[in-house]
Structure formats: C-alpha cells, structure tokens
Design an enzyme around this catalytic site. Structure first.
Site, PDB file in Angstrom:
ATOM      1  N   TYR A   1      48.149 -17.996  11.090  1.00  0.00           N
ATOM      2  CA  TYR A   1      48.549 -16.779  11.791  1.00  0.00           C
ATOM      3  C   TYR A   1      47.934 -16.736  13.190  1.00  0.00           C
ATOM      4  O   TYR A   1      46.711 -16.832  13.351  1.00  0.00           O
ATOM      5  CB  TYR A   1      48.126 -15.538  11.000  1.00  0.00           C
ATOM      6  N   THR A   2      48.800 -16.547  14.176  1.00  0.00           N
ATOM      7  CA  THR A   2      48.431 -16.544  15.595  1.00  0.00           C
ATOM      8  C   THR A   2      47.460 -17.684  15.930  1.00  0.00           C
ATOM      9  O   THR A   2      46.465 -17.499  16.628  1.00  0.00           O
ATOM     10  CB  THR A   2      47.856 -15.181  16.040  1.00  0.00           C
TER      11      THR A   2
END
Length: 362
Positions: free
Chosen positions: A60-61
């Site tokens: 995630y990110t």
C-alpha cells in the site's frame, strides 16, 4: 454498537472491533490518498472511539502506509500493544526481483522483516497472505508462516483473495501437521459483489475463519455520491465504475438504498455498510477513508440496524448467480425439506435426484 464492542476473530481468542480501519489510502505516493497529517488524524479518531483493528499491506502506497502507522504508534509501546495491527505479504516491492514478492520462504521472511521495520514493531498481530501464489507449493508457504508464529514475529495468520479450494487445502494441511492455521478470510464483499456467497463464505463458516470484507461500498459506488439524477455529471473516482453504472440495475439498488436510508434517517453509505456487517460469518468490515469527515460519517453505520423487510428488499435486488454446483445443492436442500418448487414454480427435477415430491428418497 460502538467500536469497542469487540468480537472474536474466527476460531481464535483475538478480539477486534466490528469495523476495521483500512489504511490503503494512507499516503499520497500513488497520486491519490490521504496526507500524512490526515492519516494520523483518522488513526487518532479511530483509536479514540475504541477501535483497535488496523489493516494495511506492504504494497500500500509503496510501503508508506505501514510507515505512517509505525511512525505514529510505534514510539508508544503501550498504545501499540493495545492495537491489532494487520499487514500483508505477496506484493512485490522490488521491480525486477523475481523473489521480491510471492509466497516463497525467501520472499515471506524478507517481506516480514521489512514490514516490521516500517511498522516500528517487533511483532505483527495478523499476517495476511495477500493473494495466492500459484508458483509456490502451499506447504512451503504454510510452514514458513508457522515458523514466523513460533518465533513470535507473527501472532496470527489469515488469507486474502484466494480460491476456496486452495484455502481449504492450506487450512487442512496446517491442522494435520500441527501448524498455525488461518483464523480469518479477507475478501471483497458488498451488495454489488455477492458471488463469494457461493463457496468462500460457506467455507469460512465451516473452517472457523472470521470474514473481514474489503470494498464494502464497491469502490464508492454505494457511497451515495452517484444517483440516477446526476448520472453522467459527477466525475467517477475510478474508471472501471463507468461500466458498472451503465447497468440500470445498479441505480435500482441505489434508489432502494436511498429509500431505506430515508426511513432510518441515515445515509446510503451507512445503510450499505450495515448490510455487509450483518451478513453471516462477517466479523469485522474494513472501512477506508480519505478524510476525517468521511471516516466520521461512515463509522456511524455501526448504529444502523436494518429491518428484516429492508434486508430482504436489498437481498432480492442483488441476488447473485452462484457457480456450479450451488444451484443443485440448493435444489437438494429444498427437496429434503419437503419443498416442491424452485423460484415459485413446480419442480420437474426432483425425481432425477432420487427425491420424491414430498422430499423423501425413492
């Protein structure tokens, strides 16, 4: 129901909040998402309300989501220990490295060490297999996860986005060999994604897996932002939603949600979230938010209780076409109970299955 109305996750003693805070939007590294400051504000509000279950992933990110969580709570050991922090492996963080992702022993151990560093902790409460790696023997994956649990670096393990047959194989292998079993299943589940009711949800109930649905609002389609009246005038957050909203049945569902929301003095999003949280086997629904205001609005769904007739109306509008052999099994269950009709019509198939019209075997 408040966030501190904790429930046990699957066949375990791990107690979690009925809404899990999804941190996929933490960080703006991909050109969208929440700023570091906004992400921390959402974290603080969730914890302040009694929430203890936070879900993220190494991917995630680009790892920033884990780092935001770690930087905010990792320095306070007491706060960190009161939280159930879940993260995932499988995603490849190193483009060009064939062992940078997947579910091999090498990649799992390396991914775990990297997540521990970003989260600024010495253990992960719940470590998810993000998705099935068809190139790695499941024995290798499960034995490695068991070693991580035995070492204390991981407390519990779960599985996400994996076929029911492979999940069952992995679970049975772990139980027969005395390895740490899965305690939870993370799957997409919403009024617009109910195919999981064919095999994954029944499997979770049989194997003692607590279900934690992701995308309960189907990427915002059921947020209340999109209506029949503003069709084509409101910019879609996700391009794939264009095809979905082209189906008039989706607007029929949204219209019904609006009607129900008006009856209950709530919002479309909260009504849709309440439906998901009330489903069989669901333990904790993952809700994400890009802003504090959005989080404050959606978390109030815990106070919404749909009436039986409202649930029935939503069920009827979204009844899924389930894969083989679900239809046959439903037919047999009905016939054993003495039923003689299918969808209100007389059945001509019962004798073919050795069942009389009274539900008795020939």
């Amino acid at each position: 129901m408040p966030l501190d109305h904790y429930v046990t996750l699957g066949r375990s003693g791990l107690r979690v909040s009925p809404f899990c805070l999804g941190a996929m939007t933490f960080g703006e590294d991909l050109g969208w998402g929440s700023s570091v400051q906004e992400s921390k504000a959402i974290l603080d509000r969730y914890i302040e309300l009694g929430g203890n279950f936070i879900d993220t992933a190494n991917l995630y990110t680009k790892g920033h989501s884990e780092k935001i969580i770690g930087d905010h709570v990792g320095h306070d050991r007491a706060k960190r220990d009161r939280l159930v922090i879940a993260t995932k492996f499988s995603g490849n963080m190193h483009v060009g490295d064939p062992n940078g992702g997947g579910s091999s022993r090498k990649s799992i151990i390396e991914a775990c060490e990297q997540s521990l560093r970003r989260l600024r902790t010495d253990y992960i409460d719940l470590y998810w297999l993000h998705h099935w790696d068809a190139l790695t023997p499941i024995e290798e994956t499960m034995s490695t996860l068991h070693e991580l649990v035995s070492s204390g670096k991981v407390r519990y393990i779960g599985v996400s986005d994996t076929p029911a047959w492979k999940t069952t194989q992995a679970q049975m292998l772990a139980l027969f060999r005395g390895w740490a079993p899965f305690i939870a299943l993370q799957i997409e589940y919403s009024l617009l994604e109910r195919t999981v009711e064919g095999e994954l949800i029944p499997m979770a109930k049989e194997l003692g897996l607590g279900v934690t649905p992701w995308s309960p609002l189907k990427g915002g389609i059921l947020s209340g932002k999109y209506t029949r009246e503003n069709a084509g005038t409101v910019k879609l957050d996700r391009s794939w939603a264009t095809g979905l909203l082209a189906d008039g049945k989706v607007y029929n569902l949204i219209d019904e949600l609006r009607r129900i929301a008006a009856e209950l003095d709530t919002t479309v999003a909260r009504a849709a979230l309440a439906w998901v949280q009330s489903r069989p086997a669901v333990a904790s629904t993952i809700i994400g938010a890009r802003s504090l205001a959005q989080f404050d609005d959606n978390v109030k769904a815990l106070d919404v209780q749909l009436k039986p007739e409202q649930t029935a109306a939503l069920d009827k509008l979204t009844e899924p076409v389930l894969p083989f052999p679900c239809g046959i099994l439903d037919l047999l269950r009905m016939s054993h109970a003495g039923g003689t009709t299918i969808n209100g019509k007389p059945s001509q198939l019962l004798p073919a299955f050795g069942v009389s019209k009274k539900g008795d075997h020939y």
